[in-house]
Write a protein that holds these residues in place. Sequence first.
Motif, PDB file in Angstrom:
ATOM      1  N   LYS A   1       1.013  -1.143   0.063  1.00  0.00           N
ATOM      2  CA  LYS A   1       0.008  -0.187  -0.159  1.00  0.00           C
ATOM      3  C   LYS A   1       0.769   1.467  -0.117  1.00  0.00           C
ATOM      4  O   LYS A   1       0.501   2.203  -0.448  1.00  0.00           O
ATOM      5  N   PHE A   2       2.017   1.162   0.641  1.00  0.00           N
ATOM      6  CA  PHE A   2       2.828   2.480   0.796  1.00  0.00           C
ATOM      7  C   PHE A   2       4.074   2.402   0.191  1.00  0.00           C
ATOM      8  O   PHE A   2       4.415   3.330  -0.542  1.00  0.00           O
ATOM      9  N   LEU A   3       4.848   1.335   0.415  1.00  0.00           N
ATOM     10  CA  LEU A   3       6.453   1.401   0.063  1.00  0.00           C
ATOM     11  C   LEU A   3       6.276   1.490  -1.519  1.00  0.00           C
ATOM     12  O   LEU A   3       7.127   2.343  -2.137  1.00  0.00           O
ATOM     13  N   LEU A   4       5.646   0.689  -2.342  1.00  0.00           N
ATOM     14  CA  LEU A   4       5.566   0.455  -3.862  1.00  0.00           C
ATOM     15  C   LEU A   4       5.158   1.844  -4.324  1.00  0.00           C
ATOM     16  O   LEU A   4       5.671   2.359  -5.322  1.00  0.00           O
ATOM     17  N   HIS A   5       4.218   2.503  -3.824  1.00  0.00           N
ATOM     18  CA  HIS A   5       3.723   4.029  -4.117  1.00  0.00           C
ATOM     19  C   HIS A   5       4.749   5.003  -3.727  1.00  0.00           C
ATOM     20  O   HIS A   5       4.750   5.729  -4.585  1.00  0.00           O
ATOM     21  N   GLU A   6       5.412   4.985  -2.720  1.00  0.00           N
ATOM     22  CA  GLU A   6       6.371   5.890  -2.408  1.00  0.00           C
ATOM     23  C   GLU A   6       7.481   5.754  -3.564  1.00  0.00           C
ATOM     24  O   GLU A   6       7.930   6.856  -4.239  1.00  0.00           O
TER      25      GLU A   6
ATOM     26  N   VAL B   1      -0.910  14.690  -6.398  1.00  0.00           N
ATOM     27  CA  VAL B   1      -0.253  13.698  -5.182  1.00  0.00           C
ATOM     28  C   VAL B   1      -0.544  14.806  -3.978  1.00  0.00           C
ATOM     29  O   VAL B   1      -0.152  15.980  -3.984  1.00  0.00           O
ATOM     30  N   ALA B   2      -1.001  13.967  -2.883  1.00  0.00           N
ATOM     31  CA  ALA B   2      -1.158  14.755  -1.683  1.00  0.00           C
ATOM     32  C   ALA B   2      -0.134  13.984  -0.931  1.00  0.00           C
ATOM     33  O   ALA B   2       0.041  12.788  -1.000  1.00  0.00           O
TER      34      ALA B   2
ATOM     35  N   LYS C   1      -0.307  10.042  -1.287  1.00  0.00           N
ATOM     36  CA  LYS C   1      -1.418   9.450  -2.151  1.00  0.00           C
ATOM     37  C   LYS C   1      -1.395  10.144  -3.721  1.00  0.00           C
ATOM     38  O   LYS C   1      -1.500  11.234  -3.789  1.00  0.00           O
ATOM     39  N   SER C   2      -1.858   9.114  -4.473  1.00  0.00           N
ATOM     40  CA  SER C   2      -2.111   9.616  -5.993  1.00  0.00           C
ATOM     41  C   SER C   2      -3.357   9.967  -5.981  1.00  0.00           C
ATOM     42  O   SER C   2      -4.075   8.837  -5.732  1.00  0.00           O
ATOM     43  N   ILE C   3      -3.924  11.113  -6.342  1.00  0.00           N
ATOM     44  CA  ILE C   3      -5.426  11.300  -6.246  1.00  0.00           C
ATOM     45  C   ILE C   3      -6.132  10.827  -7.565  1.00  0.00           C
ATOM     46  O   ILE C   3      -5.482  11.167  -8.661  1.00  0.00           O
TER      47      ILE C   3
ATOM     48  N   LYS D   1      -9.916   7.448   2.301  1.00  0.00           N
ATOM     49  CA  LYS D   1     -10.570   6.518   3.365  1.00  0.00           C
ATOM     50  C   LYS D   1      -9.438   6.099   4.442  1.00  0.00           C
ATOM     51  O   LYS D   1      -9.416   5.380   5.146  1.00  0.00           O
ATOM     52  N   THR D   2      -7.889   6.316   4.086  1.00  0.00           N
ATOM     53  CA  THR D   2      -6.712   5.913   4.851  1.00  0.00           C
ATOM     54  C   THR D   2      -6.679   6.887   6.079  1.00  0.00           C
ATOM     55  O   THR D   2      -6.159   8.219   5.500  1.00  0.00           O
TER      56      THR D   2
END
Length: 322
Positions: free
Chosen positions: A54-59, A131-132, A158-160, A171-172
């Motif tokens: 959820k987070f590392l791949l996105h970062e 991006v937020a 987060k990518s919006i 919702k996270t």
Amino acid sequence: MDKTFMECHGYTYQSPLGKGMFGKVVTAHSSQMRKLVAVKIIDLRKVDSSYKQKFLLHEKKIVKSLKHPNIIRTYEIFESKIGTVYMVMENCSKGDLEKLIVARGPLTEQLSCRLFTQLCMAIQYLHEKNVAHRDLKCENLLLDSKLNLKVCDFGLSKSITYTDGQMVLSKTYCGTSTYAPPELLKSCPYNPKVSDVWSMGVVLYKMLYASMPFSSTNVTKMIKMQMKHELNFPNDPLVSSEAKTLMHCLLHPVVEERITISQILESPWVLNQTKPEACAEASTSTANSGQANIPDEKAEECQQMPCDMSDAEEGPSTASPI
């Protein structure tokens, strides 16, 4: 951390910088760039699978795409066979904004405005890329050798996305509670761009007063304090009414009435502080001189600037939670 593995990639370990929730950061010397860099090291064996997905791949995906003078630059990302991720980043020799405030106490309005304007430009750039950040706080705002601000740590970013032209609300519920807006603390689906703006307001308050606008170990009590929209402005140090007005607009509990970044950059405080004469006066005065005649009154309710969310790109979504 495998120092030999780092050296194979051209980085010689120097010293530790700090620890985070999911890893640590060290300084290293880059043989190719011939300078010190910061290396964020994450041992995947010590984090759960949800964080990886959820987070590392996105970062990792986001940081590679970011190029802005007020955002930490990521030079390279590599991974060892045993599952340790190394993210090589720009090194900021002056530490983070939190440490600066602890060392100096409240910052001058001129310095606060310069740093805050740089923060605005960085977040405006992110938001334009949809991006937020979602974890803006003084500890995640680094300072280079010339005291220029650099936003770092995109682990919770987060990518919006949009559906039928309307933003898909987040919702996270992540981040740091003392920097989080009431809509997030109440576990409501929220617009993460507008949430970032609230966090920026907390950062500005912290710079000017060296304290937090809402501080409580009880989240329910903190939400009640936020919803009252009554900020406590200490008598010391003296802060201009224009700065107080801006903070009121940034820390507005009603999402639809929270100020936008474009409006921040056109606010009287930002425009006045960045005038050439204001900079010249500040360079020949002490930290709070030139403010003695400013009444320490409660800021008026956003009279000089609109606090509506009319900017479609930054405004709240009316979409149903997805």
